[in-house]
Design a protein around this motif. Structure first.
Motif, short mmCIF file in Angstrom:
data_model
loop_
_atom_site.label_atom_id
_atom_site.label_comp_id
_atom_site.label_asym_id
_atom_site.label_seq_id
_atom_site.Cartn_x
_atom_site.Cartn_y
_atom_site.Cartn_z
N LYS A 182 6.08 -33.32 17.53
CA LYS A 182 6.28 -34.57 18.29
C LYS A 182 7.02 -35.62 17.48
O LYS A 182 7.30 -36.71 17.98
N MET A 183 7.30 -35.32 16.23
CA MET A 183 7.95 -36.31 15.37
C MET A 183 9.46 -36.13 15.38
O MET A 183 9.96 -35.01 15.39
N THR A 184 10.18 -37.27 15.36
CA THR A 184 11.63 -37.20 15.22
C THR A 184 11.97 -36.98 13.75
O THR A 184 11.12 -37.18 12.87
N ASP A 185 13.20 -36.57 13.49
CA ASP A 185 13.62 -36.39 12.10
C ASP A 185 13.51 -37.70 11.33
O ASP A 185 13.17 -37.72 10.15
N GLU A 186 13.79 -38.81 12.02
CA GLU A 186 13.69 -40.12 11.35
C GLU A 186 12.24 -40.43 10.98
O GLU A 186 11.95 -40.92 9.89
N GLU A 187 11.30 -40.12 11.88
CA GLU A 187 9.88 -40.36 11.57
C GLU A 187 9.41 -39.48 10.41
O GLU A 187 8.63 -39.92 9.56
N ILE A 188 9.90 -38.26 10.37
CA ILE A 188 9.54 -37.35 9.27
C ILE A 188 10.01 -37.93 7.93
O ILE A 188 9.27 -37.97 6.95
N LYS A 189 11.24 -38.43 7.93
CA LYS A 189 11.78 -39.02 6.71
C LYS A 189 10.99 -40.28 6.34
O LYS A 189 10.61 -40.47 5.18
N ALA A 190 10.71 -41.12 7.34
CA ALA A 190 10.01 -42.39 7.10
C ALA A 190 8.62 -42.15 6.51
O ALA A 190 8.26 -42.74 5.48
N VAL A 191 7.86 -41.26 7.11
CA VAL A 191 6.48 -41.06 6.65
C VAL A 191 6.49 -40.35 5.28
O VAL A 191 5.64 -40.62 4.44
N SER A 192 7.48 -39.50 5.05
CA SER A 192 7.57 -38.81 3.76
C SER A 192 7.89 -39.79 2.63
O SER A 192 7.30 -39.72 1.55
N TYR A 193 8.80 -40.71 2.89
CA TYR A 193 9.11 -41.74 1.88
C TYR A 193 7.85 -42.55 1.58
O TYR A 193 7.55 -42.83 0.42
N ARG A 194 7.13 -42.93 2.64
CA ARG A 194 5.93 -43.75 2.45
C ARG A 194 4.91 -43.01 1.60
O ARG A 194 4.35 -43.57 0.64
N ILE A 195 4.64 -41.76 1.95
CA ILE A 195 3.61 -40.99 1.25
C ILE A 195 3.99 -40.80 -0.22
O ILE A 195 3.15 -40.88 -1.11
N SER A 196 5.27 -40.59 -0.49
CA SER A 196 5.70 -40.33 -1.87
C SER A 196 5.44 -41.54 -2.76
O SER A 196 5.38 -41.42 -3.98
N MET A 197 5.28 -42.72 -2.15
CA MET A 197 5.06 -43.94 -2.94
C MET A 197 3.58 -44.30 -3.02
O MET A 197 3.23 -45.34 -3.61
N MET A 198 2.71 -43.51 -2.43
CA MET A 198 1.27 -43.83 -2.47
C MET A 198 0.72 -43.62 -3.87
O MET A 198 1.20 -42.75 -4.59
#
Ligand code: HEM
Ligand code: HEM
Length: 198
Positions: A182-198
């Motif tokens: 259900k995720m767009t490619d943009e959402e996948i990129k967005a959430v991945s960037y966020r998680i990598s900075m946790m």
């Protein structure tokens, strides 16, 4: 030993360091960090590579050479390692340069990812990641939900894309497939960037 022998695991992990780094702190964006990961999750993935239910040209061969005891020991070892400050992610700086009109910059993507991680998306019915992967990306040890925090963004993008396409289909109850599709490619990129900075 059902819990795994940490010292034996350290010895046996010698052949993993070339890709996964010292103590599981991979410095290569497409090779996942294994430090701090829940041992039950690592055990499950190594068995999946071994029995072919998860496929990767490099990992399948590596896992075939491991006994059940090796798998438990190595997993116990990586689970006790810490994420090193030196191996913290560096976002692809190219993204700052390629910002064609209308596309979001990295900061906006991270804000979008943060919102998706915490709240999910009601409209597209994407579940909130926080429910299973925790407020700090620490995962859920008893439930074997993997820790995600400080993982390389490129690896996270690949994992989510593989869930979405069905290429990685060994996730229980197809949970991650149901979410990622259900995720767009943009959402996948967005959430991945966020998680990598946790
Ligand atoms: C993924 C363990 C050696 C490349 C993984 C994962 C585990 C693992 C547990 C899954 C991580 C996750 O789902 O978060 C090991 C162990 C090794 C070893 C115990 C030594 C016995 C290597 C080597 C390479 C490699 C030598 C490179 C030649 C990769 C890659 C992935 C991966 C590319 C990601 C696969 C994908 O995208 O689905 N490894 N690894 N590993 N490993 Fe290894
Ligand atoms: C695995 C991301 C929501 C349960 C993963 C992995 C990623 C991920 C990247 C692979 C980790 C790795 O390879 O090291 C996300 C994101 C979410 C989300 C971005 C929100 C959009 C959820 C929810 C649940 C869940 C809501 C529980 C209902 C799991 C489980 C696995 C997993 C069980 C392990 C699958 C397996 O064994 O291969 N998730 N997740 N996730 N996630 Fe999520």
């Amino acid at each position: 030993h059902a819990e795994g022998n940490i010292n034996a695991g350290k010895q046996k992990s010698a052949s993993c360091t070339s890709c996964h780094g010292d103590d599981g702190n991979s410095m290569v964006a497409t090779f996942p960090k294994l430090a701090q990961q829940h041992s039950s999750y690592l055990v499950k993935q190594l068995h999946a590579f071994k029995d072919g239910s998860r496929n990767d040209p490099m990992m399948s061969a590596m896992a075939l050479a491991l006994t059940d005891e090796d798998i438990t020991d190595i997993s116990a070892y990586y689970a006790t390692q810490k994420i090193s400050e030196n191996a913290l992610p560096v976002l692809d700086s190219d993204d700052d340069n390629e910002k064609p009109a209308g596309k979001k910059d990295v900061q906006a993507l991270i804000a979008q990812g943060s919102d998706l991680y915490r709240n999910g998306d009601l409209k597209s019915e994407v579940s909130a990641c926080i429910a299973c992967h925790g407020p700090f990306g620490e995962g859920n040890k008893p439930a074997s939900f993997p820790a995600l925090k400080s993982q390389h963004a490129d690896y996270l993008i690949k994992a989510l894309t593989d869930f979405k396409s069905g290429a990685r289909s060994n996730n229980p109850e197809n949970i991650m497939y149901m979410i990622a599709k259900k995720m767009t490619d943009e959402e996948i990129k967005a959430v991945s960037y966020r998680i990598s900075m946790m």
